[in-house]
Design a protein around this motif. Sequence first.
Motif, PDB file in Angstrom:
ATOM      1  N   UNK A 134       1.061  18.026 -57.279  1.00 59.10           N
ATOM      2  CA  UNK A 134       2.489  17.734 -57.332  1.00 59.10           C
ATOM      3  C   UNK A 134       3.315  18.758 -56.564  1.00 59.10           C
ATOM      4  N   UNK A 135       2.952  20.027 -56.672  1.00 62.26           N
ATOM      5  CA  UNK A 135       3.690  21.052 -55.953  1.00 62.26           C
ATOM      6  C   UNK A 135       3.629  20.850 -54.452  1.00 62.26           C
ATOM      7  N   UNK A 136       2.485  20.446 -53.954  1.00 65.94           N
ATOM      8  CA  UNK A 136       2.324  20.209 -52.520  1.00 65.94           C
ATOM      9  C   UNK A 136       3.133  18.992 -52.082  1.00 65.94           C
ATOM     10  N   UNK A 137       3.226  17.989 -52.940  1.00 66.20           N
ATOM     11  CA  UNK A 137       4.003  16.790 -52.615  1.00 66.20           C
ATOM     12  C   UNK A 137       5.461  17.150 -52.409  1.00 66.20           C
ATOM     13  N   UNK A 138       6.003  17.980 -53.293  1.00 66.47           N
ATOM     14  CA  UNK A 138       7.401  18.378 -53.168  1.00 66.47           C
ATOM     15  C   UNK A 138       7.674  19.099 -51.866  1.00 66.47           C
ATOM     16  N   UNK A 139       6.828  20.058 -51.525  1.00 64.71           N
ATOM     17  CA  UNK A 139       7.013  20.810 -50.285  1.00 64.71           C
ATOM     18  C   UNK A 139       6.841  19.920 -49.067  1.00 64.71           C
ATOM     19  N   UNK A 140       5.892  18.978 -49.135  1.00 65.25           N
ATOM     20  CA  UNK A 140       5.633  18.082 -48.014  1.00 65.25           C
ATOM     21  C   UNK A 140       6.721  17.033 -47.845  1.00 65.25           C
ATOM     22  N   UNK A 141       7.605  16.935 -48.819  1.00 61.61           N
ATOM     23  CA  UNK A 141       8.671  15.930 -48.769  1.00 61.61           C
ATOM     24  C   UNK A 141      10.044  16.542 -48.500  1.00 61.61           C
ATOM     25  N   UNK A 142      10.071  17.820 -48.177  1.00 60.78           N
ATOM     26  CA  UNK A 142      11.324  18.433 -47.770  1.00 60.78           C
ATOM     27  C   UNK A 142      12.064  19.201 -48.841  1.00 60.78           C
ATOM     28  N   UNK A 143      11.490  19.343 -50.041  1.00 62.85           N
ATOM     29  CA  UNK A 143      12.141  20.108 -51.090  1.00 62.85           C
ATOM     30  C   UNK A 143      11.748  21.583 -50.955  1.00 62.85           C
ATOM     31  N   UNK A 144      12.703  22.497 -51.083  1.00 65.27           N
ATOM     32  CA  UNK A 144      12.426  23.908 -50.782  1.00 65.27           C
ATOM     33  C   UNK A 144      11.481  24.599 -51.752  1.00 65.27           C
ATOM     34  N   UNK A 145      11.453  24.174 -53.020  1.00 64.68           N
ATOM     35  CA  UNK A 145      10.567  24.798 -53.997  1.00 64.68           C
ATOM     36  C   UNK A 145      10.286  23.797 -55.113  1.00 64.68           C
ATOM     37  N   UNK A 146       9.283  24.098 -55.927  1.00 65.61           N
ATOM     38  CA  UNK A 146       8.853  23.154 -56.956  1.00 65.61           C
ATOM     39  C   UNK A 146       9.917  22.947 -58.023  1.00 65.61           C
ATOM     40  N   UNK A 147      10.678  23.990 -58.334  1.00 65.14           N
ATOM     41  CA  UNK A 147      11.698  23.861 -59.368  1.00 65.14           C
ATOM     42  C   UNK A 147      12.790  22.878 -58.952  1.00 65.14           C
ATOM     43  N   UNK A 148      13.321  23.044 -57.747  1.00 68.60           N
ATOM     44  CA  UNK A 148      14.371  22.136 -57.279  1.00 68.60           C
ATOM     45  C   UNK A 148      13.827  20.731 -57.094  1.00 68.60           C
ATOM     46  N   UNK A 149      12.576  20.625 -56.669  1.00 67.09           N
ATOM     47  CA  UNK A 149      11.943  19.316 -56.511  1.00 67.09           C
ATOM     48  C   UNK A 149      11.849  18.583 -57.844  1.00 67.09           C
TER      49      UNK A 149
END
Length: 248
Positions: free
Chosen positions: A198-213
Amino acid sequence: MPTDIPADQLQGLFDDVPDIVFFVKDVDGRYSHANHTLVRRLRLKKRSDVIGKRVTELFPLGMADSYAAQDQRVLGGDRIDRYLEVHVVDNLTAGWCLTSKRPLIVGGRICGLIGISRDLRSPDGMDQAYGKLQRVMAHMHEHFAEDIRVGELAKLAGFSVAQLERHFRRVFQITPHQALTKIRIEAVMRQLRGTMPIGMIGLASGFPDQSSFARRFKAVVGVSPGTYRALCAKGESPSDCLLDGPRY
């Protein structure tokens, strides 16, 4: 419901509008009015199945929590204007809507809230700015994982930032920022049905960090990325993941 508020008339009017959910709630968050569109989308048979109930009794876990938090803000005096979020549409698929809520004020005090959620319609392809905006949308689809600035998009279309915002609202009913959020969240929803962390998905989708994602995904979809993945594990449609999830 106070007698000087024509909510019954509004409810009847919105009964004839299939792409808008209309509702009124009291200070305790219980529905006092709901149009047939809301009843139908909850897979219920009659209005009385909704009236007197809270969102926690009607919506699945997560979605109800998100809607209840919105309601508390509005009952505290805030307004929600054209908030882009995922809901469930008539064909039982997950769709996008713009939600607006207002405090219902009678005699100087808040006695409830009134709101609508309108389905996001198809863009106006006949608008003279459509071709330029399509280039902007194509750019966002191709580069959504990158840091995209509105000024960059305006330059691509040959508009000022103010012109781009105005044309976007007219053609797509949303702002460029909302369009980018929509593209990113849709990408995340697709990838959550796979096995990527899940953390990698957020970063790969343009979100700056897992918390904001995680925070943004839950605010828009109504459940956390982890909950969405768990609910979709059976291979059901996005709407079934949301509607058939655990309820309070």
